[in-house]
Design an enzyme around this catalytic site. Structure first.
Site, PDB file in Angstrom:
ATOM      1  N   ASP A 200      -2.248   2.543  -2.463  1.00  0.00           N
ATOM      2  CA  ASP A 200      -1.197   1.621  -2.029  1.00  0.00           C
ATOM      3  C   ASP A 200      -1.038   1.757  -0.509  1.00  0.00           C
ATOM      4  OD1 ASP A 200       1.501   0.208  -3.455  1.00  0.00           O
ATOM      5  OD2 ASP A 200       1.800   0.993  -1.428  1.00  0.00           O
ATOM      6  N   ILE A 201      -0.984   0.614   0.172  1.00  0.00           N
ATOM      7  CA  ILE A 201      -0.839   0.658   1.639  1.00  0.00           C
ATOM      8  C   ILE A 201       0.587   1.115   1.969  1.00  0.00           C
ATOM      9  CG2 ILE A 201      -0.929  -0.711   3.771  1.00  0.00           C
ATOM     10  CD1 ILE A 201      -2.783  -2.666   2.301  1.00  0.00           C
ATOM     11  N   GLU A 243      -0.311  -4.983  -2.719  1.00  0.00           N
ATOM     12  CA  GLU A 243      -1.119  -4.099  -1.861  1.00  0.00           C
ATOM     13  C   GLU A 243      -1.597  -2.911  -2.669  1.00  0.00           C
ATOM     14  OE1 GLU A 243       1.952  -3.368  -2.669  1.00  0.00           O
ATOM     15  OE2 GLU A 243       2.589  -1.947  -1.124  1.00  0.00           O
TER      16      GLU A 243
HETATM   17  N1  LIG Z   1       0.523 -10.562   3.000  1.00  0.00           N
HETATM   18  C1  LIG Z   1       0.666 -10.270   1.712  1.00  0.00           C
HETATM   19  N2  LIG Z   1       1.692  -9.486   1.328  1.00  0.00           N
HETATM   20  C2  LIG Z   1       1.829  -9.179   0.034  1.00  0.00           C
HETATM   21  C3  LIG Z   1       0.946  -9.671  -0.946  1.00  0.00           C
HETATM   22  N3  LIG Z   1       1.352  -9.186  -2.136  1.00  0.00           N
HETATM   23  C4  LIG Z   1       2.432  -8.433  -1.927  1.00  0.00           C
HETATM   24  N4  LIG Z   1       2.733  -8.417  -0.604  1.00  0.00           N
HETATM   25  C5  LIG Z   1       3.826  -7.750   0.084  1.00  0.00           C
HETATM   26  O1  LIG Z   1       3.657  -6.351  -0.004  1.00  0.00           O
HETATM   27  C6  LIG Z   1       4.900  -5.733   0.325  1.00  0.00           C
HETATM   28  C7  LIG Z   1       5.084  -4.523  -0.552  1.00  0.00           C
HETATM   29  O2  LIG Z   1       6.124  -3.806  -0.040  1.00  0.00           O
HETATM   30  P1  LIG Z   1       6.863  -2.625  -0.791  1.00  0.00           P
HETATM   31  O3  LIG Z   1       6.369  -2.544  -2.218  1.00  0.00           O
HETATM   32  O4  LIG Z   1       8.333  -2.779  -0.587  1.00  0.00           O
HETATM   33  O5  LIG Z   1       6.377  -1.326  -0.139  1.00  0.00           O
HETATM   34  P2  LIG Z   1       5.848  -0.924   1.289  1.00  0.00           P
HETATM   35  O6  LIG Z   1       6.542  -1.628   2.419  1.00  0.00           O
HETATM   36  O7  LIG Z   1       4.354  -1.035   1.266  1.00  0.00           O
HETATM   37  O8  LIG Z   1       6.284   0.571   1.385  1.00  0.00           O
HETATM   38  P3  LIG Z   1       5.724   1.830   0.623  1.00  0.00           P
HETATM   39  O9  LIG Z   1       4.819   1.356  -0.497  1.00  0.00           O
HETATM   40  O10 LIG Z   1       6.915   2.526   0.097  1.00  0.00           O
HETATM   41  O11 LIG Z   1       4.988   2.631   1.635  1.00  0.00           O
HETATM   42  C8  LIG Z   1       5.968  -6.804   0.129  1.00  0.00           C
HETATM   43  O12 LIG Z   1       6.450  -7.182   1.389  1.00  0.00           O
HETATM   44  C9  LIG Z   1       5.198  -7.977  -0.509  1.00  0.00           C
HETATM   45  O13 LIG Z   1       5.705  -9.245  -0.099  1.00  0.00           O
HETATM   46  C10 LIG Z   1      -0.123 -10.520  -0.525  1.00  0.00           C
HETATM   47  O14 LIG Z   1      -0.977 -10.977  -1.296  1.00  0.00           O
HETATM   48  N5  LIG Z   1      -0.226 -10.785   0.823  1.00  0.00           N
END
Ligand SMILES: Nc1nc2c(ncn2[C@@H]2O[C@H](COP(=O)(O)OP(=O)(O)OP(=O)(O)O)[C@@H](O)[C@H]2O)c(=O)[nH]1
Length: 341
Positions: A200-201, A243
């Site tokens: 996970d990013i 992600e």
């Molecule tokens: N650009 C883009 N964003 C996505 C996609 N799918 C999900 N996201 C975004 O991924 C983000 C996931 O954020 P969170 O799950 O809150 O977690 P995070 O900011 O990565 O923080 P941690 O996982 O706690 O390190 C959200 O802002 C979603 O909108 C996609 O296909 N494209």
């Protein structure tokens, strides 16, 4: 003369298959039913002109050859010529038979050729029928590939993960007749273990917030590329959505799995992404145990990933370590006789 009802039956059977590997052997089986050739083989040839694999039709089963190829120089030459030409079928007269070479599929990295050997040249109507069948096969492969692929990154999707998981441990019974080729290929190697890693990013939301969704998408595409390039041929990478990515890797032992995943984590950290700069990933991993459901293993990997997130991010945690630290417990294993499907 072709037998139309039989042809339709064969096509129904061909398009009922949901597995690209099995589809190739089914194509050969279908063709064999009509032309009864002395040789019927699919060759996968890399863009550099090297043979990657050979799928040979036999009355009992199809056999895959992955090394020690014995290919006549004339045939290698025919592959080169055929690629450059627009011809449907190229004929090659050898001492003992006539070979017809046709292109089945072409991608950037490889081309699949069909080679049919017979005592006489194929008739015009045979050529047309085979050409039509290959076109149906191509169209169907494309549909199948699209349904198994994540459209943003081009990686395999979640649905494909479930199918691959079943394959690795043969949980899913295969149709003996159609899948004889696959059974042998898919037996897990004796002294290897499979590992699942969930990736996970870190702080990905802030990438989207700071640079916009399009840049966020670019990061996902770049990460997918990086994962694909870093893994070996036998390893598999999936995008589960958002992600979140999942790897299925084959290693001798846990130390090898840890080494590979650590190198991966470090290479992501080092990568400079245009505009965005650096990103990091957190990972949770666990060994794939034969008697454990995919959902349970994903849950273990997810717990380990959560631990990585809670403990500084940009790190790898093994579920097995959480167990030994008393931070997690394993579900009771289902009985060996459990009915999976
Ligand atoms: N650009 C883009 N964003 C996505 C996609 N799918 C999900 N996201 C975004 O991924 C983000 C996931 O954020 P969170 O799950 O809150 O977690 P995070 O900011 O990565 O923080 P941690 O996982 O706690 O390190 C959200 O802002 C979603 O909108 C996609 O296909 N494209």
């Amino acid at each position: 003369m072709f037998n139309t009802p039989h042809l339709l039956d064969q096509l129904v059977s061909l398009t009922g298959i949901r597995d690209l590997e099995l589809l190739e052997s089914s194509l050969l089986k279908t063709l064999n039913g009509f032309i009864l050739p002395s040789v019927l083989t699919l060759y996968k040839v890399s863009s550099r002109g090297e043979i990657r694999s050979q799928l040979v039709f036999g009355p009992e089963r199809c056999t895959v050859i992955r090394e020690n190829f014995q290919v006549q120089p004339e045939l290698m030459q025919a592959f080169r010529e055929h690629r450059a030409s627009e011809q449907g079928s190229l004929q090659l007269a050898l001492a003992d038979c006539i070979l017809s070479v046709m292109t089945v599929m072409e991608s950037r990295s490889s081309t699949t050729y069909l080679v049919i050997g017979s005592q006489q040249s194929l008739r015009e109507e045979d050529n047309r029928m085979i050409g039509g069948m290959l076109q149906i096969y191509r169209n169907f492969c494309q549909l199948l590939q699209e349904s198994q692929t994540d459209s943003l990154t081009g990686l395999a999707n979640r649905k494909t993960f479930d199918e691959c998981f079943s394959r690795v441990y043969e949980l899913q019974p295969l149709d003996e007749e159609e899948c004889a080729v696959a059974v042998e290929q898919r037996k897990p190697h004796q002294q290897t273990t499979y590992w699942i890693a969930m990736i996970d990013i870190d702080h990905f939301k802030s990438v989207n917030d700071r640079f916009g969704h399009l840049y966020g998408d670019e990061v996902l595409i770049l990460l997918a590329q990086l994962l694909k390039n870093a893994l070996r041929n036998d390893d598999l990478v999936f995008r589960f959505g958002g992600e979140e990515f999942v790897l299925m890797i084959r290693c001798q032992d846990r130390a090898e799995a840890a080494g590979l995943l650590e190198r991966l984590r470090a290479s992501v950290e080092e990568q400079v992404i245009p505009q965005v700069g650096h990103i990091t990933i957190s990972m949770g991993a666990t060994e794939m145990m034969r008697n454990t459901f995919a959902g349970t293993l994903l849950d273990y990997a997810d717990k380990a990933l959560y631990y990585s997130k809670q403990n500084g991010r940009n790190r790898l945690t093994f579920f097995e370590d959480m167990e030994s630290m008393g931070l997690a417990t394993r579900e009771t294993a289902p009985s060996e006789n459990l009915d999976f499907f």
